[in-house]
Structure formats: structure tokens, C-alpha cells
Enzyme design. Structure first.
Site, PDB file in Angstrom:
ATOM      1  N   THR A  58       4.207 -12.111  -8.121  1.00 41.23           N
ATOM      2  CA  THR A  58       3.594 -12.707  -6.921  1.00 41.23           C
ATOM      3  C   THR A  58       2.271 -13.337  -7.307  1.00 41.23           C
ATOM      4  O   THR A  58       1.398 -12.674  -7.870  1.00 41.23           O
ATOM      5  CB  THR A  58       3.424 -11.637  -5.830  1.00 41.23           C
ATOM      6  OG1 THR A  58       4.725 -11.161  -5.495  1.00 41.23           O
ATOM      7  CG2 THR A  58       2.760 -12.208  -4.586  1.00 41.23           C
TER       8      THR A  58
ATOM      9  N   SER B 158       8.959  -3.745  -4.177  1.00 41.03           N
ATOM     10  CA  SER B 158       7.540  -4.136  -4.283  1.00 41.03           C
ATOM     11  C   SER B 158       6.764  -3.182  -5.185  1.00 41.03           C
ATOM     12  O   SER B 158       7.067  -1.982  -5.239  1.00 41.03           O
ATOM     13  CB  SER B 158       6.928  -4.106  -2.879  1.00 41.03           C
ATOM     14  OG  SER B 158       5.524  -4.109  -2.946  1.00 41.03           O
TER      15      SER B 158
HETATM   16  C1  LIG Z   1       5.250  -5.899   5.844  1.00 40.57           C
HETATM   17  C2  LIG Z   1       5.263  -6.859   4.699  1.00 40.57           C
HETATM   18  C3  LIG Z   1       4.922  -6.418   3.437  1.00 40.57           C
HETATM   19  C4  LIG Z   1       4.966  -7.294   2.352  1.00 40.57           C
HETATM   20  N1  LIG Z   1       4.677  -6.824   1.094  1.00 40.57           N
HETATM   21  C5  LIG Z   1       4.793  -7.654   0.028  1.00 40.57           C
HETATM   22  C6  LIG Z   1       4.596  -7.166  -1.282  1.00 40.57           C
HETATM   23  O1  LIG Z   1       4.336  -6.001  -1.488  1.00 40.57           O
HETATM   24  N2  LIG Z   1       4.715  -8.064  -2.307  1.00 40.57           N
HETATM   25  C7  LIG Z   1       5.005  -9.383  -2.108  1.00 40.57           C
HETATM   26  O2  LIG Z   1       5.101 -10.152  -3.064  1.00 40.57           O
HETATM   27  N3  LIG Z   1       5.230  -9.849  -0.865  1.00 40.57           N
HETATM   28  C8  LIG Z   1       5.135  -9.024   0.194  1.00 40.57           C
HETATM   29  N4  LIG Z   1       5.376  -9.497   1.450  1.00 40.57           N
HETATM   30  C9  LIG Z   1       5.819 -10.894   1.620  1.00 40.57           C
HETATM   31  C10 LIG Z   1       7.341 -10.952   1.624  1.00 40.57           C
HETATM   32  O3  LIG Z   1       7.885 -10.618   0.379  1.00 40.57           O
HETATM   33  C11 LIG Z   1       7.838 -12.355   2.015  1.00 40.57           C
HETATM   34  O4  LIG Z   1       7.160 -13.328   1.266  1.00 40.57           O
HETATM   35  C12 LIG Z   1       7.619 -12.626   3.491  1.00 40.57           C
HETATM   36  O5  LIG Z   1       7.894 -11.471   4.249  1.00 40.57           O
HETATM   37  C13 LIG Z   1       8.504 -13.747   3.937  1.00 40.57           C
HETATM   38  O6  LIG Z   1       8.269 -14.059   5.269  1.00 40.57           O
HETATM   39  P1  LIG Z   1       9.174 -13.490   6.468  1.00 40.57           P
HETATM   40  O7  LIG Z   1       8.714 -12.082   6.699  1.00 40.57           O
HETATM   41  O8  LIG Z   1       8.835 -14.395   7.584  1.00 40.57           O
HETATM   42  O9  LIG Z   1      10.611 -13.527   6.013  1.00 40.57           O
HETATM   43  C14 LIG Z   1       5.329  -8.642   2.556  1.00 40.57           C
HETATM   44  C15 LIG Z   1       5.676  -9.080   3.838  1.00 40.57           C
HETATM   45  C16 LIG Z   1       5.645  -8.212   4.895  1.00 40.57           C
HETATM   46  C17 LIG Z   1       6.062  -8.709   6.242  1.00 40.57           C
END
Ligand SMILES: Cc1cc2nc3c(=O)[nH]c(=O)nc-3n(C[C@H](O)[C@H](O)[C@H](O)COP(=O)(O)O)c2cc1C
Length: 386
Positions: free
Chosen positions: A156, A107
Site C-alpha cells: 500500500t 491486512s
Molecule cells: C475499515 C477499512 C479498513 C481498511 N484497512 C486497510 C488496510 O489495512 N490496508 C489497506 O491497504 N487498505 C485498507 N483499507 C482500504 C481498502 O483496502 C480499500 O482500498 C477500500 O476499502 C476500497 O473502497 P471501498 O470500501 O469503497 O470498496 C481499509 C478500508 C476500510 C473501509
């Protein structure tokens, strides 16, 4: 490593190991968490078709993602503050993914920097980009990812403004945590976590060193995000990113058929059908409910990946059945990270792979390429038009 039969057990262990402020950050959805709940509920509503007496001895979960062979249709998604689930969390998660032969996405908001991870692993990883107002800085980040030989850029597109997660405000989330009595007491009961963080290379956002001040609490982080993340972001910027990035491009955060059709025209290599794990637009539909329409609309013109809500191999089967080429997980692997560092992430990947394998067998399917909508049961509910 202890016996962890399923992702939920890793989650319980992570909850035990990780300070509340960071565990809650990982768990939370935005606002009323309706979309977070829909992501899970809609997976569980989709019933699989049990088939019998099919010879499934010779079966394989192997396939390709963006042309690269993988032993299972799975990638680890980008997680901001991953290095707060476990010291050097991003390096450990990347190592676990690479040892299992699947892609890892770093990320923009990671703790370990692009260069930290590149120096600690021996294969290319993916880099996720948030576009901020300071386009000079964004260009630099893209160049840093190219210099680190990242094999794909995941842009994203669903976070021009940030959805509020109430728990972060209630807990006074800071990176690194502030020495307030409540936090000190919590951290004292998590000595293994504290030691791992102390030993970790960094304690704050590695890629943004100099751009965001240390000890950024969530109020100022929210303010900083509002001032840095760019609400003007639009399709022209996707063109710009494509023009400065030499490799594969993935657009993450597509949840609408019209947007998916535009995404195809940008020349991106893949999209991820996603609602950011229920962390952005609360009230948006689950990603799995939108997947079939989006997959039908884009056909084979672009690779369709999917994330948001995957906790089991059966969920992966459902996503593949509805048109995903591969699945991306977030929480499923960071629970592993919090539970047991690199071994915990490896276990999470192994659980999902084994569960997909057995699910395929019990559905009478031997190859990923043979997973189609006919693996879904024809229940009354599933026959209703969507
Ligand atoms: C704690 C956390 C931090 C996240 N940080 C980012 C991020 O920095 N960039 C991004 O594109 N998505 C981020 N996401 C989204 C995840 O990449 C992903 O889309 C999401 O976790 C998918 O859902 P799931 O947790 O149910 O598998 C984050 C998700 C979580 C849970």
C-alpha cells in the site's frame, strides 16, 4: 441466512450487529468525506448502454487475475481491524473468498495474524504490507508472508501518513474496546457480536504482537502510526521490497497518471487505482474518474486493478469498461462480515457476481474480455471530454 438481496441490506444488518465504534470505523472517510462521496457519485453518473436482442444465453463472468483463473473479476481487499467486525473475521472472510475461488488480501493491521489465517485455510491468500520505519520488522513480515505461502504481496503506497477520520476520535476507538459505560451499553445490545469476539483467537493486532501495545486507543494509535508508519517511503523502497519478496507484487493506492507510469518501471505485476476508499487524501478525485486515463497510460504493461466505491455489479461493469482487469472491494464485503460472518461475506461475493452477470446480459455482452468502453452509454455528459 436471512434474505439479503443487495449489499445495502448487508450494510443495514452490519449496522445493527456491530458496535457503533467499529461500524463507524468501517464507514468513515477522512476529514470532510468529499472523496468518499465522490467515489459513489461518480460511479452513479456513468450510464450503461442497454442493448437488446443479443443472444446472451452462454455467458460467463470468469477471467484471470495475475494469471490465476477466477470465476469473477473480483478480489477482497485488505481491511484493518477486520476481526472487530466479527470474531476471527479475517479467517472467515478468507474462507468465504476461497470457497468462491477469488483472492483474499490480509491486512498488516488485521486481528488474525498471517499464521492464524494460513493455518485455517487450505489455499494461498494475498498479504498487504504497510511499510514502517522499523525495516527489520518489515523484512520479517515479508518473510512471514513468504513462509505462509502468500501468493501476492500488495504494497500500500498511499498511507505514509494517516488521514484523520473524525468518527474514530469522537467514538474513542480502541482495540479491543475499553470498558467505558457507553461501550458497555452498546456491546450489551450486540450479544452475538460480543460472543463471536470472545470466541475469536485474538483481540488485538495479530501481526504486530509485541510492536503495538494492547488497548491502543485511537489517539495513541494515531501517535503510534505517526511514529511507526514511514513518511520517508519512496520509490527506492519499492525496489527494496521487490528485492526481498519472491512472488507477485501489487502496488495499491495509485491515483495519478505519472505515478502509474513510474509504477510500470518498478517491475510490479499490478497496480490498484485507489484512493483507499476515501480514507486518505480528502479532496482527491474518485478512483473511477482517474481509472481511464491511468489505464490508457499504462496499456498492457501492468495489470490494472481498481477499488474505492464498488457496491454493485453495475459498478464492476463500469470499472471493467474503463480499463480495470478486476475489481477490489472493501466495505462491500465487510458489511457481509458484520451481517453474518463467513456466510455474509459469501453472500456479498455472490451478490456482486450475480449482478455483474445480469448487467453483462442486459448490455448484450457474454464474456468479460468483451467489456469495453462501448458498454457505456453515449449520453451528453459522457461525451464531454474529461
Ligand atoms: C475499515 C477499512 C479498513 C481498511 N484497512 C486497510 C488496510 O489495512 N490496508 C489497506 O491497504 N487498505 C485498507 N483499507 C482500504 C481498502 O483496502 C480499500 O482500498 C477500500 O476499502 C476500497 O473502497 P471501498 O470500501 O469503497 O470498496 C481499509 C478500508 C476500510 C473501509
Amino acid at each position: 441466512m436471512r434474505v439479503f438481496p443487495c449489499i445495502e441490506d448487508l450494510r443495514q444488518r452490519a449496522k445493527h450487529n456491530v458496535p457503533k465504534m467499529f461500524f463507524d470505523y468501517a464507514e468513515a472517510g477522512s476529514y470532510n468525506q468529499e472523496t468518499l462521496r465522490a467515489n459513489r457519485a461518480d460511479f452513479e453518473k456513468l450510464k450503461l448502454r442497454q442493448r437488446i436482442l443479443v443472444n446472451v444465453e452462454q455467458r460467463s463472468t470468469a477471467t484471470t487475475i495475475l494469471g490465476e483463473p477466477v470465476p469473477v473479476p473480483l478480489a477482497l481487499g485488505p481491511i484493518g481491524l477486520g476481526g472487530m467486525m466479527h470474531g476471527d473475521g479475517e479467517i472467515l472472510a478468507c474462507r468465504a473468498a476461497q470457497a468462491m475461488g477469488i483472492p483474499y488480501t490480509l491486512s498488516t493491521m488485521s486481528i488474525n495474524s498471517i499464521e492464524d489465517v494460513a493455518a485455517a485455510v487450505d489455499k494461498p491468500f494475498w498479504f498487504q504490507l504497510y511499510v514502517m520505519r522499523d525495516r527489520g520488522f518489515i523484512k520479517e513480515l515479508v518473510q512471514r508472508a513468504a513462509a505462509a505461502k502468500c501468493s501476492a504481496l500488495m504494497l500500500t503506497v498511499d498511507l505514509q501518513v494517516i488521514g484523520q477520520r473524525h468518527a474514530d476520535l469522537r467514538n474513542g476507538l480502541t482495540v479491543p474496546p475499553e470498558f467505558r459505560l457507553k461501550n458497555v451499553i452498546d456491546i450489551m445490545t450486540k450479544p452475538a457480536w460480543a460472543l463471536s469476539i470472545l470466541k475469536g483467537k485474538r483481540k488485538t493486532f495479530g501481526n504486530l504482537a509485541g510492536h503495538v501495545k494492547d488497548k491502543t486507543n485511537i489517539n495513541s494509535l494515531a501517535k503510534w502510526t505517526a511514529s511507526q508508519f514511514d513518511p520517508t517511503l519512496n520509490w527506492k523502497d519499492v525496489e527494496w521490497i521487490k528485492s526481498i519478496w519472491p512472488g507477485k507484487l501489487i502496488l495499491k493506492g495509485i491515483l495519478d497518471v505519472d505515478d502509474a507510469k513510474i509504477a510500470v518501471t518498478t517491475g510490479a505485476d499490478a497496480i490498484s487505482v485507489s484512493n483507499h476508499g476515501g480514507r486518505q487524501l480528502d479532496g482527491a478525485p474518485s478512483a473511477i474518474s482517474m481509472l481511464p486515463r491511468i489505464a490508457d497510460a499504462v496499456g498492457s504493461e501492468i495489470e490494472v486493478l481498481m477499488d474505492s466505491g464498488i457496491r454493485t455489479g453495475a459498478d464492476m461493469m463500469r470499472a471493467l469498461a474503463l480499463g480495470a482487469r478486476a475489481c477490489i472491494v472493501g466495505r462491500s464485503y465487510i458489511y457481509g462480515l458484520g451481517a453474518g460472518g463467513q456466510a455474509g461475506v459469501a453472500r456479498a461475493i455472490e451478490i456482486l457476481k450475480n449482478e455483474l452477470d445480469i448487467t453483462m446480459a442486459l448490455c448484450g455482452v457474454s464474456r468479460v474480455a468483451d467489456i469495453g468502453r462501448d458498454v457505456l452509454a453515449s449520453t451528453e455528459e459522457q461525451r464531454r471530454p474529461q
